[in-house]
Design an enzyme around this catalytic site. Structure first.
Site, PDB file in Angstrom:
ATOM      1  N   GLU A 168     -14.448  45.178  21.878  1.00  0.00           N
ATOM      2  CA  GLU A 168     -15.633  46.070  21.888  1.00  0.00           C
ATOM      3  C   GLU A 168     -16.864  45.435  22.529  1.00  0.00           C
ATOM      4  O   GLU A 168     -17.705  46.120  23.079  1.00  0.00           O
ATOM      5  CB  GLU A 168     -15.977  46.469  20.457  1.00  0.00           C
ATOM      6  CG  GLU A 168     -15.304  47.742  20.026  1.00  0.00           C
ATOM      7  CD  GLU A 168     -15.685  48.085  18.597  1.00  0.00           C
ATOM      8  OE1 GLU A 168     -16.883  48.236  18.324  1.00  0.00           O
ATOM      9  OE2 GLU A 168     -14.769  48.169  17.775  1.00  0.00           O
ATOM     10  N   TYR A 202      -8.498  40.431  28.058  1.00  0.00           N
ATOM     11  CA  TYR A 202      -8.248  40.598  26.623  1.00  0.00           C
ATOM     12  C   TYR A 202      -9.491  41.230  26.000  1.00  0.00           C
ATOM     13  O   TYR A 202     -10.115  40.705  25.078  1.00  0.00           O
ATOM     14  CB  TYR A 202      -7.880  39.270  25.943  1.00  0.00           C
ATOM     15  CG  TYR A 202      -6.959  39.517  24.775  1.00  0.00           C
ATOM     16  CD1 TYR A 202      -5.630  39.868  24.989  1.00  0.00           C
ATOM     17  CD2 TYR A 202      -7.425  39.459  23.479  1.00  0.00           C
ATOM     18  CE1 TYR A 202      -4.794  40.148  23.934  1.00  0.00           C
ATOM     19  CE2 TYR A 202      -6.586  39.739  22.412  1.00  0.00           C
ATOM     20  CZ  TYR A 202      -5.271  40.086  22.648  1.00  0.00           C
ATOM     21  OH  TYR A 202      -4.444  40.368  21.599  1.00  0.00           O
ATOM     22  N   LYS A 250     -23.591  36.150  23.026  1.00  0.00           N
ATOM     23  CA  LYS A 250     -22.719  35.302  22.210  1.00  0.00           C
ATOM     24  C   LYS A 250     -22.508  33.938  22.868  1.00  0.00           C
ATOM     25  O   LYS A 250     -22.500  32.911  22.205  1.00  0.00           O
ATOM     26  CB  LYS A 250     -21.384  36.019  22.011  1.00  0.00           C
ATOM     27  CG  LYS A 250     -20.269  35.106  21.682  1.00  0.00           C
ATOM     28  CD  LYS A 250     -19.506  35.504  20.482  1.00  0.00           C
ATOM     29  CE  LYS A 250     -18.480  34.464  20.151  1.00  0.00           C
ATOM     30  NZ  LYS A 250     -17.737  33.997  21.303  1.00  0.00           N
ATOM     31  N   HIS A 281     -16.940  43.395  25.149  1.00  0.00           N
ATOM     32  CA  HIS A 281     -16.854  43.602  26.606  1.00  0.00           C
ATOM     33  C   HIS A 281     -17.153  45.060  26.953  1.00  0.00           C
ATOM     34  O   HIS A 281     -17.845  45.361  27.919  1.00  0.00           O
ATOM     35  CB  HIS A 281     -15.437  43.299  27.112  1.00  0.00           C
ATOM     36  CG  HIS A 281     -15.000  41.888  26.934  1.00  0.00           C
ATOM     37  ND1 HIS A 281     -14.014  41.526  26.038  1.00  0.00           N
ATOM     38  CD2 HIS A 281     -15.395  40.749  27.529  1.00  0.00           C
ATOM     39  CE1 HIS A 281     -13.819  40.228  26.102  1.00  0.00           C
ATOM     40  NE2 HIS A 281     -14.640  39.722  27.001  1.00  0.00           N
ATOM     41  N   SER A 286     -12.307  37.004  21.746  1.00  0.00           N
ATOM     42  CA  SER A 286     -10.860  37.083  21.994  1.00  0.00           C
ATOM     43  C   SER A 286     -10.132  36.070  21.121  1.00  0.00           C
ATOM     44  O   SER A 286      -8.941  36.211  20.849  1.00  0.00           O
ATOM     45  CB  SER A 286     -10.566  36.786  23.465  1.00  0.00           C
ATOM     46  OG  SER A 286     -11.362  37.598  24.274  1.00  0.00           O
ATOM     47  N   ARG A 287     -10.834  35.016  20.680  1.00  0.00           N
ATOM     48  CA  ARG A 287     -10.182  33.973  19.869  1.00  0.00           C
ATOM     49  C   ARG A 287      -9.970  34.367  18.415  1.00  0.00           C
ATOM     50  O   ARG A 287      -9.209  33.702  17.715  1.00  0.00           O
ATOM     51  CB  ARG A 287     -11.034  32.706  19.857  1.00  0.00           C
ATOM     52  CG  ARG A 287     -11.099  32.059  21.190  1.00  0.00           C
ATOM     53  CD  ARG A 287     -12.147  30.999  21.201  1.00  0.00           C
ATOM     54  NE  ARG A 287     -12.297  30.546  22.571  1.00  0.00           N
ATOM     55  CZ  ARG A 287     -12.426  29.300  22.930  1.00  0.00           C
ATOM     56  NH1 ARG A 287     -12.459  28.362  22.032  1.00  0.00           N
ATOM     57  NH2 ARG A 287     -12.555  28.975  24.196  1.00  0.00           N
TER      58      ARG A 287
END
Ligand code: PAF
Length: 283
Positions: free
Chosen positions: A32, A29, A152, A34, A189-190
């Site tokens: 940017e 999922y 992060k 990643h 992604s969350r």
């Protein structure tokens, strides 16, 4: 770009690579954040392997693994857009299944001790055992020269750094800066689970971290004061439910009374059912 799934195909693909290899481990999922890790890995290595695997062993009993967002087709097309056609550089995407990673009878685990007890580890028992186990397996299978992780997930980065040192993995860890939306919200992604109101409220993490950073830059070194100011800012946002706020040593993750060296400001906050984390490093 080449996509492989089995260990056998990954091994064959890895053996065909001549030169340095960068690994970007992901749970898919892709956003940017990643893609910036992949871009950095491409800039620093001849070849890049991106693993996409939603690792079941890092999800707690109360965390819904089946609800974790997945979109392999979209992930593959985003990665394909980063390819450099006409060069010898290869981009390999590895998509193992849970059955391949944890076949029946599986019973070997990698566990980092003290570093995993606080912060995320205290809120998500067993989470880091799942992370370190799968990352050790990813390292063994892909044999990278460098591995890329986002700042992060600061505790994850600290825990994996410890594992790499303790188990003598012959690779360099590269921790890349957090990628943020224009209003400061860390990409995750969350974020897609946030309602419109929650999405607006979620900038309070960035704002709270900035309050503490500004105080630090103005000379404040009292850890409790920095934690208090972050909590006050979070409390001013009705949709934010704080889980923890921390001002800790960057390497040991122990809470600080006084900030003397490199430190980590971090927090976990719920917006409805969505749990977000963020952090700043104080140098
Ligand atoms: O950060 C993540 O996405 C995961 O924890 C990782 C490192 C890919 C291990 O599953």
């Amino acid at each position: 770009m080449k996509t492989v799934s089995s260990f056998f195909d990954l091994r064959a693909a890895r053996l065909s690579l001549d030169g340095t290899v960068g690994l970007v481990p992901t749970m898919g999922y892709l956003h940017e954040g990643h893609l910036s890790l992949v871009a950095r890995a491409k800039a620093e290595n001849q070849h890049v392997i991106v693993s996409i695997f939603v690792n079941p062993t890092q999800f707690g009993a109360n965390e819904d693994l089946s609800k974790y967002p997945r979109d392999l087709e979209r992930d593959l097309s985003l990665l394909a857009s980063l390819e450099s056609p006409g060069t010898a550089s290869q981009l390999i995407v590895w998509t193992p299944t849970a059955e391949m990673m944890y076949p029946s009878g599986y019973q070997t685990w990698v566990e980092v001790e003290a570093l995993t007890k606080g912060l995320e580890g205290a809120m998500r028992p067993g989470h880091f055992r799942g992370v370190t186990t799968v990352v050790a397996k990813l390292f063994n299978a892909t044999q990278p020269h460098k591995a890329y992780f986002g700042q992060k997930d600061a505790q994850q980065a600290a825990v994996i750094r410890r594992m790499v040192a303790d188990l003598n993995f012959p690779l360099e860890m590269v921790i890349c800066p957090t990628t943020r939306e224009a209003d400061g919200l860390a990409m995750s992604s969350r974020n897609k689970y946030l309602s419109e109101a929650e999405r607006k409220a979620a900038t309070v993490l960035f704002r709270s971290l900035n309050v503490a950073k500004a105080l630090y830059e103005a000379g404040e070194r009292d850890g409790e004061m920095l934690r208090r100011k972050m909590k006050e800012m979070l409390a001013s946002e009705p949709l934010a439910q704080m889980q923890y706020v921390s001002c800790a040593d960057y390497d040991t993750l122990e809470e600080l009374d006084t900030v003397t060296g490199k430190a980590l400001l971090s927090m976990a906050v719920y917006f409805g059912k969505t749990r977000l984390i963020d952090n700043f490093v104080l140098r």
